[in-house]
Write a protein that holds these residues in place. Structure first.
Motif, PDB file in Angstrom:
ATOM      1  N   ALA A   1     104.455  -5.515  44.941  1.00 17.51           N
ATOM      2  CA  ALA A   1     104.637  -4.064  45.047  1.00 17.51           C
ATOM      3  C   ALA A   1     104.015  -3.356  43.853  1.00 17.51           C
ATOM      4  N   LYS A   2     104.170  -3.919  42.685  1.00 16.13           N
ATOM      5  CA  LYS A   2     103.589  -3.311  41.485  1.00 16.13           C
ATOM      6  C   LYS A   2     102.068  -3.295  41.579  1.00 16.13           C
ATOM      7  N   LEU A   3     101.480  -4.392  42.023  1.00 19.17           N
ATOM      8  CA  LEU A   3     100.030  -4.431  42.175  1.00 19.17           C
ATOM      9  C   LEU A   3      99.554  -3.430  43.216  1.00 19.17           C
ATOM     10  N   ALA A   4     100.305  -3.267  44.286  1.00 19.94           N
ATOM     11  CA  ALA A   4      99.933  -2.304  45.315  1.00 19.94           C
ATOM     12  C   ALA A   4      99.987  -0.880  44.762  1.00 19.94           C
ATOM     13  N   ARG A   5     101.004  -0.579  43.977  1.00 20.40           N
ATOM     14  CA  ARG A   5     101.099   0.773  43.363  1.00 20.40           C
ATOM     15  C   ARG A   5      99.945   0.994  42.397  1.00 20.40           C
ATOM     16  N   GLN A   6      99.597  -0.018  41.615  1.00 18.24           N
ATOM     17  CA  GLN A   6      98.498   0.142  40.661  1.00 18.24           C
ATOM     18  C   GLN A   6      97.171   0.345  41.389  1.00 18.24           C
ATOM     19  N   LYS A   7      97.027  -0.282  42.514  1.00 21.97           N
ATOM     20  CA  LYS A   7      95.797  -0.148  43.288  1.00 21.97           C
ATOM     21  C   LYS A   7      95.644   1.274  43.832  1.00 21.97           C
ATOM     22  N   GLU A   8      96.770   1.918  44.175  1.00 24.73           N
ATOM     23  CA  GLU A   8      96.749   3.265  44.739  1.00 24.73           C
ATOM     24  C   GLU A   8      96.407   4.313  43.689  1.00 24.73           C
TER      25      GLU A   8
ATOM     26  N   ARG B   1     115.664 -16.613  42.920  1.00 26.61           N
ATOM     27  CA  ARG B   1     115.061 -15.451  42.286  1.00 26.61           C
ATOM     28  C   ARG B   1     113.561 -15.339  42.591  1.00 26.61           C
ATOM     29  N   ARG B   2     112.904 -16.468  42.804  1.00 28.58           N
ATOM     30  CA  ARG B   2     111.454 -16.515  42.937  1.00 28.58           C
ATOM     31  C   ARG B   2     110.879 -15.565  43.998  1.00 28.58           C
ATOM     32  N   PRO B   3     111.420 -15.525  45.223  1.00 28.21           N
ATOM     33  CA  PRO B   3     110.846 -14.611  46.224  1.00 28.21           C
ATOM     34  C   PRO B   3     110.952 -13.138  45.821  1.00 28.21           C
ATOM     35  N   GLY B   4     112.053 -12.768  45.191  1.00 26.58           N
ATOM     36  CA  GLY B   4     112.224 -11.383  44.755  1.00 26.58           C
ATOM     37  C   GLY B   4     111.234 -11.008  43.674  1.00 26.58           C
ATOM     38  N   VAL B   5     111.003 -11.906  42.764  1.00 26.81           N
ATOM     39  CA  VAL B   5     110.038 -11.644  41.690  1.00 26.81           C
ATOM     40  C   VAL B   5     108.638 -11.494  42.282  1.00 26.81           C
ATOM     41  N   ALA B   6     108.287 -12.352  43.218  1.00 25.90           N
ATOM     42  CA  ALA B   6     106.974 -12.276  43.849  1.00 25.90           C
ATOM     43  C   ALA B   6     106.819 -10.960  44.610  1.00 25.90           C
TER      44      ALA B   6
END
Length: 51
Positions: free
Chosen positions: A42-49, A32-37
């Motif tokens: 992706a969430k951080l990238a969206r927040q940055k945009e 599960r770890r790679p998917g969570v990372a």
């Protein structure tokens, strides 16, 4: 076979079940770890945009 033997067998079986469950949880967490990372990145990238 006496009662002590039966109890010892049950305890050994319970320990084996517990160990198997621990190993299975660890394997699932590792998978599960790679998917969570990736989702976190992706969430951080969206927040940055966003402004």
């Amino acid at each position: 076979m006496n009662v002590n033997d039966i109890v010892a067998e049950r305890i050994a079986a319970a320990r084996a079940r517990i160990e198997r469950a621990k190993r299975q949880r660890a394997e699932l967490a590792a998978a599960r770890r790679p998917g969570v990372a990736a989702r976190h990145a992706a969430k951080l990238a969206r927040q940055k945009e966003q402004p």
